[in-house]
Design a protein around this motif. Structure first.
Motif, PDB file in Angstrom:
ATOM      1  N   SER A  73       0.794  -1.232   0.105  1.00  0.00           N
ATOM      2  CA  SER A  73      -0.091  -0.008   0.062  1.00  0.00           C
ATOM      3  C   SER A  73       1.083   1.175   0.149  1.00  0.00           C
ATOM      4  CB  SER A  73      -1.074  -0.156   1.190  1.00  0.00           C
ATOM      5  OG  SER A  73      -0.178  -0.193   2.532  1.00  0.00           O
ATOM      6  N   GLY A  74       2.232   1.125   0.031  1.00  0.00           N
ATOM      7  CA  GLY A  74       3.210   2.127  -0.054  1.00  0.00           C
ATOM      8  C   GLY A  74       3.214   2.942   1.235  1.00  0.00           C
ATOM      9  N   LEU A  75       2.719   2.478   2.369  1.00  0.00           N
ATOM     10  CA  LEU A  75       2.763   3.145   3.552  1.00  0.00           C
ATOM     11  C   LEU A  75       4.153   3.152   4.302  1.00  0.00           C
ATOM     12  CD1 LEU A  75      -0.529   2.138   5.233  1.00  0.00           C
ATOM     13  CD2 LEU A  75      -0.097   4.173   4.300  1.00  0.00           C
ATOM     14  N   ALA A  76       4.988   2.104   3.881  1.00  0.00           N
ATOM     15  CA  ALA A  76       6.345   1.958   4.435  1.00  0.00           C
ATOM     16  C   ALA A  76       7.302   1.224   3.434  1.00  0.00           C
ATOM     17  CB  ALA A  76       6.109   1.387   5.933  1.00  0.00           C
ATOM     18  N   ASP A  77       8.626   1.545   3.728  1.00  0.00           N
ATOM     19  CA  ASP A  77       9.590   0.800   2.956  1.00  0.00           C
ATOM     20  C   ASP A  77       9.791  -0.553   3.293  1.00  0.00           C
ATOM     21  OD1 ASP A  77      10.258   3.236   1.785  1.00  0.00           O
ATOM     22  OD2 ASP A  77      11.838   3.865   3.332  1.00  0.00           O
ATOM     23  N   ARG A  78       9.953  -1.351   2.358  1.00  0.00           N
ATOM     24  CA  ARG A  78      10.245  -2.665   2.609  1.00  0.00           C
ATOM     25  C   ARG A  78      11.308  -2.970   3.593  1.00  0.00           C
ATOM     26  NH1 ARG A  78       8.994  -7.409  -0.037  1.00  0.00           N
ATOM     27  NH2 ARG A  78       7.859  -6.110  -1.552  1.00  0.00           N
ATOM     28  N   ALA A  79      12.299  -2.233   3.522  1.00  0.00           N
ATOM     29  CA  ALA A  79      13.492  -2.439   4.497  1.00  0.00           C
ATOM     30  C   ALA A  79      13.136  -2.292   5.852  1.00  0.00           C
ATOM     31  CB  ALA A  79      14.696  -1.627   3.983  1.00  0.00           C
ATOM     32  N   LYS A  80      12.432  -1.286   6.181  1.00  0.00           N
ATOM     33  CA  LYS A  80      11.722  -1.196   7.556  1.00  0.00           C
ATOM     34  C   LYS A  80      11.087  -2.090   8.053  1.00  0.00           C
ATOM     35  CE  LYS A  80      12.121   4.116   7.796  1.00  0.00           C
ATOM     36  NZ  LYS A  80      11.522   4.975   7.377  1.00  0.00           N
ATOM     37  N   VAL A  81      10.232  -2.709   7.272  1.00  0.00           N
ATOM     38  CA  VAL A  81       9.205  -3.428   8.064  1.00  0.00           C
ATOM     39  C   VAL A  81       9.746  -4.903   7.999  1.00  0.00           C
ATOM     40  CG1 VAL A  81       7.170  -2.389   7.866  1.00  0.00           C
ATOM     41  CG2 VAL A  81       7.723  -3.563   5.947  1.00  0.00           C
ATOM     42  N   GLU A  82      10.654  -5.092   6.790  1.00  0.00           N
ATOM     43  CA  GLU A  82      10.875  -6.565   6.801  1.00  0.00           C
ATOM     44  C   GLU A  82      12.366  -6.983   7.465  1.00  0.00           C
ATOM     45  OE1 GLU A  82      10.896  -8.116   2.728  1.00  0.00           O
ATOM     46  OE2 GLU A  82       8.753  -8.499   3.031  1.00  0.00           O
ATOM     47  N   LYS A 107       2.201  10.235   6.874  1.00  0.00           N
ATOM     48  CA  LYS A 107       1.214  11.028   7.472  1.00  0.00           C
ATOM     49  C   LYS A 107      -0.136  10.662   6.703  1.00  0.00           C
ATOM     50  CE  LYS A 107       3.453  12.291  11.241  1.00  0.00           C
ATOM     51  NZ  LYS A 107       4.225  10.837  11.459  1.00  0.00           N
ATOM     52  N   ASN A 108       0.026  10.896   5.139  1.00  0.00           N
ATOM     53  CA  ASN A 108      -1.317  11.087   4.648  1.00  0.00           C
ATOM     54  C   ASN A 108      -1.735   9.670   4.147  1.00  0.00           C
ATOM     55  OD1 ASN A 108      -1.226  13.744   4.562  1.00  0.00           O
ATOM     56  ND2 ASN A 108       0.191  13.904   3.052  1.00  0.00           N
ATOM     57  N   ARG A 109      -2.779   9.271   4.742  1.00  0.00           N
ATOM     58  CA  ARG A 109      -3.422   8.153   4.255  1.00  0.00           C
ATOM     59  C   ARG A 109      -4.811   8.108   3.672  1.00  0.00           C
ATOM     60  NH1 ARG A 109      -1.692   7.510   9.472  1.00  0.00           N
ATOM     61  NH2 ARG A 109       0.551   6.687  10.008  1.00  0.00           N
ATOM     62  N   SER A 110      -5.100   7.372   2.797  1.00  0.00           N
ATOM     63  CA  SER A 110      -6.464   7.334   2.411  1.00  0.00           C
ATOM     64  C   SER A 110      -7.511   6.770   3.225  1.00  0.00           C
ATOM     65  CB  SER A 110      -6.653   6.471   1.372  1.00  0.00           C
ATOM     66  OG  SER A 110      -6.421   5.055   1.557  1.00  0.00           O
ATOM     67  N   ARG A 111      -8.663   7.232   3.343  1.00  0.00           N
ATOM     68  CA  ARG A 111      -9.692   6.559   4.368  1.00  0.00           C
ATOM     69  C   ARG A 111      -9.898   5.123   4.450  1.00  0.00           C
ATOM     70  NH1 ARG A 111     -13.954  10.435   2.006  1.00  0.00           N
ATOM     71  NH2 ARG A 111     -13.541  12.439   3.153  1.00  0.00           N
ATOM     72  N   ARG A 112      -9.752   4.569   3.219  1.00  0.00           N
ATOM     73  CA  ARG A 112      -9.559   2.985   3.120  1.00  0.00           C
ATOM     74  C   ARG A 112      -8.397   2.341   3.936  1.00  0.00           C
ATOM     75  NH1 ARG A 112      -7.097   0.073  -1.396  1.00  0.00           N
ATOM     76  NH2 ARG A 112      -7.482  -2.407  -0.951  1.00  0.00           N
ATOM     77  N   GLU A 113      -7.358   3.019   3.671  1.00  0.00           N
ATOM     78  CA  GLU A 113      -6.010   2.684   4.543  1.00  0.00           C
ATOM     79  C   GLU A 113      -6.288   2.778   5.963  1.00  0.00           C
ATOM     80  OE1 GLU A 113      -3.007   3.553   0.885  1.00  0.00           O
ATOM     81  OE2 GLU A 113      -3.202   4.799   2.520  1.00  0.00           O
ATOM     82  N   LYS A 114      -6.907   3.955   6.443  1.00  0.00           N
ATOM     83  CA  LYS A 114      -7.036   4.357   7.689  1.00  0.00           C
ATOM     84  C   LYS A 114      -8.067   3.582   8.477  1.00  0.00           C
ATOM     85  CE  LYS A 114      -7.742   8.882   7.182  1.00  0.00           C
ATOM     86  NZ  LYS A 114      -7.871  10.361   7.681  1.00  0.00           N
ATOM     87  N   LEU A 115      -9.230   2.985   7.814  1.00  0.00           N
ATOM     88  CA  LEU A 115      -9.999   2.017   8.129  1.00  0.00           C
ATOM     89  C   LEU A 115      -9.411   0.574   8.564  1.00  0.00           C
ATOM     90  CD1 LEU A 115     -13.005   2.126   9.191  1.00  0.00           C
ATOM     91  CD2 LEU A 115     -13.935   1.576   6.902  1.00  0.00           C
ATOM     92  N   THR A 116      -8.714   0.248   7.461  1.00  0.00           N
ATOM     93  CA  THR A 116      -7.875  -0.979   7.733  1.00  0.00           C
ATOM     94  C   THR A 116      -6.890  -0.769   8.806  1.00  0.00           C
ATOM     95  OG1 THR A 116      -7.858  -0.938   5.237  1.00  0.00           O
ATOM     96  CG2 THR A 116      -6.233  -2.707   6.544  1.00  0.00           C
ATOM     97  N   LEU A 117      -6.316   0.279   9.130  1.00  0.00           N
ATOM     98  CA  LEU A 117      -5.370   0.673  10.172  1.00  0.00           C
ATOM     99  C   LEU A 117      -6.244   0.531  11.542  1.00  0.00           C
ATOM    100  CD1 LEU A 117      -2.826   3.188   8.905  1.00  0.00           C
ATOM    101  CD2 LEU A 117      -2.287   0.596   9.665  1.00  0.00           C
ATOM    102  N   TRP A 118      -7.539   1.255  11.613  1.00  0.00           N
ATOM    103  CA  TRP A 118      -8.245   1.052  12.644  1.00  0.00           C
ATOM    104  C   TRP A 118      -8.664  -0.390  13.385  1.00  0.00           C
ATOM    105  CZ3 TRP A 118     -11.284   3.898  16.130  1.00  0.00           C
ATOM    106  CH2 TRP A 118     -11.170   5.445  15.922  1.00  0.00           C
TER     107      TRP A 118
END
Lengths: 129, 463
Positions: free
Chosen positions: B229-238, B299-310
């Motif tokens: 979803s482009g929210l974070a870099d692969r290196a950071k999360v993996e 910081k800027n996320r779509s509403r769909r991403e925000k609901l997924t994050l909730w």
């Protein structure tokens, strides 16, 4: 990745081995007790009662029930099931006499399995003998 | 009237957006996710009915309590499984940016798992079962679930072989998770006369599915979700994914020991269970760290991403509190001696099973089913309301069960009062639990309705 796969496989194999060693029964299980286990499973007793503390919490734990009640008391309870409080009309599920006897054999066998001091429930005076 | 406008039943909740190319596996994963969400809705209705049955004496019911509870537990296992299957297909294709080995096999797998799951629920409603907690259905029906998992494992392994040199940690971890689901269920398809073996094997599903196999699929999902979803870099999360997965496997396996304290196993399991349970918390810490890194990245996320994050953050919250910290507390042998076999276990199980796994699978399912759409402000608010109701309901249920369990431990286990006397004193708590369950079910139905509308709008025309 290889390390992860190797570690996972070895851990799982070792785990299965230890479980097999740990699962030894204190004595061979009588045929009637095995039949009783099938009765226990068929009637889904585990939904309301626990054995070794695992199961449903509506009814009492039955791990050591045969130390508190005599076999004939339990058989009678099961073949002429009473009303279960707080219900006023609903009875405990009933069993045929043969099934009830086999189930008691199973519960008697369960009470012979050492459970390291669980449950910690205090025995009531006068019932132990 | 203002409150009514939050309801997902009324007005437009989604607007279409342009979607990227979709792989066939991702299209197939939608049916898994939609089935999972539907079964979840059914589960809360069944569970509330059972909770009410416990507080209203002589309540007439077509299905007796003992089989109703069995259906509830069966659903609690199987809807997350079906949802996870869909999520793994979706996110592995997204992660590897290629089609899976065999989409037709994934379709067959879907029909098998759904058919056998429905057979389990139907047979239980006719009072036909096998009476093992969480595995109450007939063993032959679990064999069907195993076939479905075997097809999934084969399909995923072949997919990884197709990209031999580019296997990502998330793809590998999710595949191993699915293989473990199969390996742990398989021994539960046979009859054990030995009650110790029976109990021990049962926990391979009750404990190990969730705290090991699903933990692997969840870790893979969270990492992939952030990356695709482009929210974070692969290196950071993996970065720590293999370490997290390795600890989840070792900690999960030997941490099962805390379920083996009193089932007839040797006393050494008291030591194994309690010590390794501490190790089990470490991968959860890494998972939280990974989630936090992902959250901080954009910081800027779509509403769909925000609901997924909730939904995802709800899962992380219960993972830390209800599953890990509370779980760790009650695995201390001296504590467990008194609390084991009381409603404390039930409270913990609700927080761990639905709180952690359920919310996570819901977040994945929502994300997948809403692909190609974006919630309107109203749709977003309805979704948030549903998540809040689910959380309030779950916390209400779990708190009531924990309070009931503490009272039960003290009066029954510690003071040695008669069980029946204690049981009658727990009615108020069980009533509060039923109320919490009703709020939870309301949130569930709201979310289900919202997802239904989303699913309908994002359906692709048949070619």
């Amino acid at each position: 990745m290889r390390t992860f796969l190797l570690l996972s496989s070895l851990s799982f194999a070792l785990f299965v081995g230890i479980i097999l060693i740990s699962s030894r029964l204190p004595s061979p299980m009588p045929e009637q007790a095995v039949e009783g286990k099938l009765v226990w499973q068929k009637h889904n007793c585990i939904s309301c009662h626990t054995l070794f503390g695992n199961g449903g919490y509506v009814g009492e734990d039955l791990t050591n029930i045969t130390r508190k009640e005599t076999p004939s008391q339990i058989v009678n309870y099961l073949i002429k099931p009473p009303v279960v409080p707080p219900n006023k009309y609903t009875h405990h599920p009933g069993l045929a006499i043969k099934d009830a006897q086999n189930l008691v054999h199973y519960l008697e066998f369960i009470s012979t399995i050492p459970t390291l001091g669980w449950p910690p429930q205090k025995e009531k005076a006068g019932k132990e003998s | 009237m203002k409150l009514l406008s939050f309801l997902p039943f009324l007005g437009k909740t989604q607007k279409p957006v342009v979607r990227k190319q979709q792989f066939l596996a991702q299209k197939i994963s939608r049916r898994y996710c939609f089935t999972a969400v539907t079964l979840f809705a059914l589960q809360s209705v069944v569970a509330v009915t059972g909770a009410i049955d416990l507080v209203i004496p002589d309540l007439p019911s077509p299905i007796p309590f003992e089989f109703g509870r069995a259906i509830h537990l069966g659903l609690a296992d199987l809807w997350p499984l079906i949802g996870t299957m869909g999520m793994v297909y979706y996110f592995i294709t997204a992660e590897l940016d290629r089609e899976i080995y065999s989409p037709p096999l994934a379709r067959w797998q879907y029909w098998i798992v759904v058919l056998f799951s429905l057979a389990i629920f139907t047979s239980l409603s006719f009072k036909i079962g096998n009476g093992r907690e969480f595995l109450e259905g007939l063993p032959v029906l679990y064999m069907g679930i195993c076939i479905s998992l075997a097809l999934a494992s084969y399909n995923l392994i072949r997919t990884l072989f197709m990209v031999k040199n580019n296997i990502t940690p998330a793809a590998a971890v999710m595949t191993v998770g699915i293989i473990f689901l199969l390996l742990l269920l398989l021994p539960n398809t046979i009859f054990y006369s030995n009650p110790i073996t029976d109990e021990a094997t049962k926990f391979w599903v009750v404990h190990l599915w969730e705290e090991m196999a699903f933990e692997l699929t969840s870790a893979g999902f969270i990492a992939t979700f952030y990356v695709v979803s482009g929210l974070a870099d692969r290196a950071k999360v993996e970065k720590w994914l293999y370490l997290e997965a390795s600890l989840a496997v070792v900690g999960g396996l030997y941490g099962t020991g805390h379920h083996y304290y009193w089932i007839g196993f040797p006393a050494v399991w008291l030591v194994i269970g309690s010590l390794v349970s501490i190790v089990e918390v470490i991968p959860v810490g890494i998972l939280v760290h990974m989630t936090y890194k992902g959250l901080k990245s954009k910081k800027n996320r779509s509403r769909r991403e925000k609901l997924t994050l909730w939904l995802l953050l709800s899962s992380v919250f219960y993972h830390i509190t209800g599953a890990s910290l509370l779980g760790l507390l009650i695995t201390i042998p001296w504590v467990n001696l008194y609390m084991h076999g009381t409603y404390v276990t039930s409270g913990h199980a609700h927080l761990a099973l639905f709180g952690t796994l359920g919310f996570l699978v819901l977040s994945g399912c929502y994300y997948i089913l809403s692909r190609g759409s974006e919630p309107t402000l109203k749709g977003y608010k309805s979704g948030v309301l549903a998540v809040i109701l689910l959380n309030v309901g779950l916390l209400g249920m779990a708190s009531a069960l924990l309070a009931a369990g503490l009272k039960e431990s003290y009066l029954w286990r510690y003071l040695g009062m008669d069980f029946e006397q204690v049981r009658l004193q727990l009615n108020l708590y069980l009533f509060i639990r039923a109320l919490g369950g009703a709020v939870f079910a309301l949130g569930d139905l709201f979310l289900f309705w919202l997802i239904c509308k989303t699913w309908k709008q994002t359906k692709l025309p048949k070619r």
